[in-house]
Design a protein around this motif. Structure first.
Motif, mmCIF file in Angstrom:
data_model
loop_
_atom_site.group_PDB
_atom_site.id
_atom_site.type_symbol
_atom_site.label_atom_id
_atom_site.label_comp_id
_atom_site.label_asym_id
_atom_site.label_seq_id
_atom_site.Cartn_x
_atom_site.Cartn_y
_atom_site.Cartn_z
ATOM 1 N N LEU A 1 -10.312 -14.405 -7.378
ATOM 2 C CA LEU A 1 -11.214 -14.136 -6.252
ATOM 3 C C LEU A 1 -10.607 -13.164 -5.241
ATOM 4 O O LEU A 1 -10.707 -13.321 -4.035
ATOM 5 C CB LEU A 1 -11.605 -15.457 -5.557
ATOM 6 C CG LEU A 1 -12.385 -16.438 -6.442
ATOM 7 C CD1 LEU A 1 -12.483 -17.800 -5.778
ATOM 8 C CD2 LEU A 1 -13.772 -15.889 -6.758
ATOM 9 N N GLU A 2 -9.948 -12.141 -5.782
ATOM 10 C CA GLU A 2 -9.362 -11.085 -4.962
ATOM 11 C C GLU A 2 -9.767 -9.742 -5.555
ATOM 12 O O GLU A 2 -9.569 -9.497 -6.749
ATOM 13 C CB GLU A 2 -7.832 -11.188 -4.944
ATOM 14 C CG GLU A 2 -7.298 -12.509 -4.432
ATOM 15 C CD GLU A 2 -6.765 -12.400 -3.017
ATOM 16 O OE1 GLU A 2 -7.089 -11.412 -2.331
ATOM 17 O OE2 GLU A 2 -6.017 -13.308 -2.611
ATOM 18 N N ALA A 3 -10.342 -8.862 -4.737
ATOM 19 C CA ALA A 3 -10.792 -7.543 -5.197
ATOM 20 C C ALA A 3 -10.015 -6.449 -4.467
ATOM 21 O O ALA A 3 -9.827 -6.529 -3.246
ATOM 22 C CB ALA A 3 -12.289 -7.365 -4.957
ATOM 23 N N PRO A 4 -9.555 -5.405 -5.175
ATOM 24 C CA PRO A 4 -8.759 -4.351 -4.535
ATOM 25 C C PRO A 4 -9.598 -3.484 -3.600
ATOM 26 O O PRO A 4 -10.692 -3.047 -3.950
ATOM 27 C CB PRO A 4 -8.230 -3.543 -5.718
ATOM 28 C CG PRO A 4 -9.244 -3.755 -6.804
ATOM 29 C CD PRO A 4 -9.738 -5.155 -6.622
ATOM 30 N N GLU A 5 -9.065 -3.246 -2.421
ATOM 31 C CA GLU A 5 -9.715 -2.399 -1.429
ATOM 32 C C GLU A 5 -8.969 -1.086 -1.213
ATOM 33 O O GLU A 5 -9.575 -0.031 -1.044
ATOM 34 C CB GLU A 5 -9.817 -3.140 -0.093
ATOM 35 C CG GLU A 5 -10.828 -4.254 -0.071
ATOM 36 C CD GLU A 5 -12.253 -3.732 -0.058
ATOM 37 O OE1 GLU A 5 -12.547 -2.780 0.683
ATOM 38 O OE2 GLU A 5 -13.085 -4.299 -0.800
ATOM 39 N N GLU A 6 -7.639 -1.147 -1.222
ATOM 40 C CA GLU A 6 -6.856 0.054 -0.931
ATOM 41 C C GLU A 6 -5.416 -0.140 -1.392
ATOM 42 O O GLU A 6 -4.835 -1.215 -1.213
ATOM 43 C CB GLU A 6 -6.869 0.358 0.573
ATOM 44 C CG GLU A 6 -6.089 1.603 0.960
ATOM 45 C CD GLU A 6 -6.081 1.844 2.461
ATOM 46 O OE1 GLU A 6 -5.569 2.900 2.894
ATOM 47 O OE2 GLU A 6 -6.601 0.977 3.211
ATOM 48 N N ILE A 7 -4.871 0.903 -2.002
ATOM 49 C CA ILE A 7 -3.440 0.939 -2.279
ATOM 50 C C ILE A 7 -2.779 1.631 -1.099
ATOM 51 O O ILE A 7 -3.059 2.800 -0.813
ATOM 52 C CB ILE A 7 -3.139 1.684 -3.596
ATOM 53 C CG1 ILE A 7 -3.771 0.931 -4.776
ATOM 54 C CG2 ILE A 7 -1.639 1.836 -3.805
ATOM 55 C CD1 ILE A 7 -3.654 1.659 -6.116
ATOM 56 N N LEU A 8 -1.952 0.900 -0.394
ATOM 57 C CA LEU A 8 -1.285 1.433 0.787
ATOM 58 C C LEU A 8 -0.095 2.295 0.363
ATOM 59 O O LEU A 8 0.589 1.987 -0.617
ATOM 60 C CB LEU A 8 -0.820 0.294 1.688
ATOM 61 C CG LEU A 8 -1.914 -0.716 2.081
ATOM 62 C CD1 LEU A 8 -1.313 -1.876 2.858
ATOM 63 C CD2 LEU A 8 -3.014 -0.044 2.876
ATOM 64 N N THR A 9 0.133 3.366 1.102
ATOM 65 C CA THR A 9 1.187 4.297 0.710
ATOM 66 C C THR A 9 2.114 4.601 1.882
ATOM 67 O O THR A 9 1.743 4.461 3.049
ATOM 68 C CB THR A 9 0.596 5.618 0.186
ATOM 69 O OG1 THR A 9 -0.141 6.255 1.248
ATOM 70 C CG2 THR A 9 -0.339 5.378 -0.981
ATOM 71 N N GLU A 10 3.301 5.023 1.516
ATOM 72 C CA GLU A 10 4.293 5.484 2.484
ATOM 73 C C GLU A 10 5.084 6.599 1.824
ATOM 74 O O GLU A 10 5.696 6.380 0.766
ATOM 75 C CB GLU A 10 5.212 4.330 2.896
ATOM 76 C CG GLU A 10 6.169 4.683 4.019
ATOM 77 C CD GLU A 10 6.938 3.468 4.496
ATOM 78 O OE1 GLU A 10 8.171 3.571 4.585
ATOM 79 O OE2 GLU A 10 6.303 2.424 4.747
ATOM 80 N N HIS A 11 5.027 7.796 2.423
ATOM 81 C CA HIS A 11 5.671 8.979 1.846
ATOM 82 C C HIS A 11 5.182 9.231 0.415
ATOM 83 O O HIS A 11 5.956 9.632 -0.454
ATOM 84 C CB HIS A 11 7.195 8.829 1.851
ATOM 85 C CG HIS A 11 7.775 8.527 3.205
ATOM 86 N ND1 HIS A 11 7.602 9.366 4.299
ATOM 87 C CD2 HIS A 11 8.495 7.455 3.656
ATOM 88 C CE1 HIS A 11 8.203 8.828 5.355
ATOM 89 N NE2 HIS A 11 8.742 7.683 4.988
ATOM 90 N N GLY A 12 3.906 8.969 0.193
ATOM 91 C CA GLY A 12 3.300 9.255 -1.107
ATOM 92 C C GLY A 12 3.516 8.197 -2.165
ATOM 93 O O GLY A 12 2.996 8.318 -3.280
ATOM 94 N N LYS A 13 4.262 7.137 -1.861
ATOM 95 C CA LYS A 13 4.548 6.082 -2.831
ATOM 96 C C LYS A 13 3.814 4.797 -2.456
ATOM 97 O O LYS A 13 3.471 4.571 -1.299
ATOM 98 C CB LYS A 13 6.053 5.805 -2.896
ATOM 99 C CG LYS A 13 6.892 6.947 -3.417
ATOM 100 C CD LYS A 13 8.341 6.542 -3.585
ATOM 101 C CE LYS A 13 8.521 5.488 -4.657
ATOM 102 N NZ LYS A 13 9.959 5.215 -4.927
ATOM 103 N N VAL A 14 3.578 3.946 -3.450
ATOM 104 C CA VAL A 14 2.942 2.651 -3.200
ATOM 105 C C VAL A 14 3.806 1.832 -2.255
ATOM 106 O O VAL A 14 5.022 1.679 -2.463
ATOM 107 C CB VAL A 14 2.737 1.884 -4.521
ATOM 108 C CG1 VAL A 14 2.256 0.454 -4.246
ATOM 109 C CG2 VAL A 14 1.730 2.604 -5.411
ATOM 110 N N ALA A 15 3.180 1.304 -1.194
ATOM 111 C CA ALA A 15 3.890 0.474 -0.227
ATOM 112 C C ALA A 15 3.209 -0.876 -0.016
ATOM 113 O O ALA A 15 3.718 -1.721 0.723
ATOM 114 C CB ALA A 15 3.996 1.201 1.111
ATOM 115 N N GLY A 16 2.062 -1.085 -0.658
ATOM 116 C CA GLY A 16 1.361 -2.347 -0.501
ATOM 117 C C GLY A 16 -0.017 -2.273 -1.120
ATOM 118 O O GLY A 16 -0.476 -1.201 -1.553
#
Length: 473
Positions: A279-294
């Motif tokens: 029951l979790e749907a992806p909303e956004e891949i968080l980034t920092e300096h172009g890399k996945v951060a969350g």
């Protein structure tokens, strides 16, 4: 069929994976009053397609499927022509010179697109690419970045669990499979400690199978972590569990794991954890300096029908890599009408359709590129039978090849310097991989049935590619 036609019907099948092999086998076994001569082409030097390059190597049942496909090809009434790429090495108009029927069984090997912000960040991976890496695909980079400690796998199908299991398993446990040496070294150096698997619906709606689920419990030094709030069941969920043994088995397995988790002391001492979220749907891949951060996820809730609706509640997971396992998608086939939305060849029950929406004489399709990437091996067999039924119905109008001699296509490939492999060559490569496994077993800690050869040129060298032999004869 014309009474004056005495030669076999020449058939080219593009793709030597399960769909291609089952189509060829069904044609050879069909109750028909004419002969067939079948060539299976593949872009890789080795046959078996997704079974060799798209399934986790720690699945014992896959070996049985390969053995069955091997027996079909080993009968001698089908011809394998590998390392030939349709659309590059040979084109449609050329194939129609040598064949009366062309069947496209090219499968679906790309990842379906996930349209959320941040999806193109560094360390946001398509699951298919990771699967290709650990399966020793000849056309992918030998290195894979496993520096992330916390990773997310988005999806609740078998591929998602395959990816999660390989990420969570100790490298020593994977060593007993057929993985190449570079994959073992990569997994041995992995920094992964936590793998989070996310599904947008509830435990009763997952798309994986009971076997895939139970295999998670065999991972050494890994704790399975579940969350009580995720165990939500609506009326449709309860009905599905009542009516389906498979759903009931999976729900019971997950529920029992949750109860066992509540009874044991906090922290198992395992070096890795595999978290199953529902029951979790992806909303956004968080980034920092172009890399996945969350990864930002939205909480969902069941709506009473087994489907879900958003709640507006958001949660952020501090992962450093994301694997998108939401399904495969087909690739366009040169000179053939393609449905971009569904990722399939435009067809009607296996008859390929032209720009005018009408069947193109002599052109057919089978497998995932025909129906989309759904269904198991049994579906592929039934799918193949539907296609060959139409080939048989259309046979009186199929004789079009100008040069149907079986040698002619091989002469064309040799004249272009294309180093094609054949069944004899594959068996040499197959035996070499088995011998390599024997050698590793004698000098290593575990028994290995085989070790895959990854490099395309090395595969061709071991298979003694026929064009090379012809060039030096």
């Amino acid at each position: 069929m014309s009474e004056t036609m005495h030669r076999p019907l020449r058939i080219a099948i593009i793709g030597a994976g399960p769909a291609g092999v089952y189509t060829a086998d069904s044609l050879q076994k069909a109750d028909i009053d004419f002969e067939v001569s079948i060539d299976l082409f593949d872009r890789y030097p080795a046959p078996f397609g997704l079974i060799r390059y798209g399934v986790a190597p720690d699945h014992p049942r896959i070996k049985g499927i390969i053995k069955a496909l091997h027996r079909v090809m080993d009968r001698g009434d089908l011809r394998f022509i590998g390392n030939v790429d349709y659309g590059t090495d040979i084109h449609l108009d050329e194939l129609r010179t040598y064949y009366d029927v062309i069947v496209f069984a090219t499968g679906a090997i790309k990842d379906a697109r996930l349209d959320i912000p941040g999806v193109d960040a560094q360390n946001s991976f398509g699951a298919a690419d990771f699967v290709n890496w650990y399966d020793g695909h000849p056309d992918v980079d030998r290195h894979w970045d496993l520096s992330a400690k916390e990773v997310a796998v988005i999806g609740n199908g078998n591929v998602a669990l395959d990816v999660a299991r390989v990420l969570a398993k100790p490298a020593r446990q994977m060593l007993e499979t057929e993985i190449p040496d570079n994959v073992y070294q990569g997994l041995a150096a992995s920094q992964v400690t936590d793998v989070h698997v996310f599904g947008r619906r509830g435990p009763a709606q997952v798309k994986f199978t009971p076997l895939e689920l139970r295999e998670l419990n065999s991972i050494e030094d890994c704790e399975i972590v579940l969350y009580e709030d995720d165990f939500e069941f609506d009326e449709a969920s309860e009905k599905a569990a009542e009516e389906s043994n498979q759903v009931r088995n999976m729900v019971n397995t997950l529920t029992n794991w949750l109860l066992e988790q509540e009874d044991r002391p906090e922290g198992s001492g395992a070096s890795r954890r595999l978290h199953l979220h529902f029951l979790e749907a992806p909303e956004e891949i968080l980034t920092e300096h172009g890399k996945v951060a969350g990864l930002r996820m939205q909480r969902m809730e069941l709506d009473g029908t087994g489907n879900v609706r958003p709640t507006g509640e958001m949660k952020m997971y501090p992962v450093q890599a994301v694997y998108r396992a939401i399904g495969y998608f087909g690739s366009a086939v040169p000179q053939i009408q393609f449905d971009e939305e569904r990722g399939i060849i435009k067809n009607e029950e296996g008859r390929v359709l032209g720009a005018d929406g009408q069947p193109v004489p002599g052109l057919y399709t089978a497998g995932w590129i025909k129906r989309g990437p759904v269904g198991l091996i049994g579906h592929t067999k039934g799918d193949a039978l539907e296609t060959i039924g139409h080939i048989i119905e259309d046979v009186d109008h199929l004789y079009t090849a100008e040069n149907p001699d079986e040698q002619a296509i091989l002469d064309l490939l040799a004249s272009r310097g294309i180093e094609y492999s054949d069944w004899h060559g594959w068996k040499k490569l197959d035996n070499y991989e088995i011998q390599l496994g024997d050698m590793k077993t004698a000098n290593g800690p575990v028994e290995r049935e085989r070790v895959k050869v990854v490099d395309r040129e090395e595969q061709l060298r071991l298979a003694a590619a026929r064009a090379r032999e012809a060039a030096h004869s």
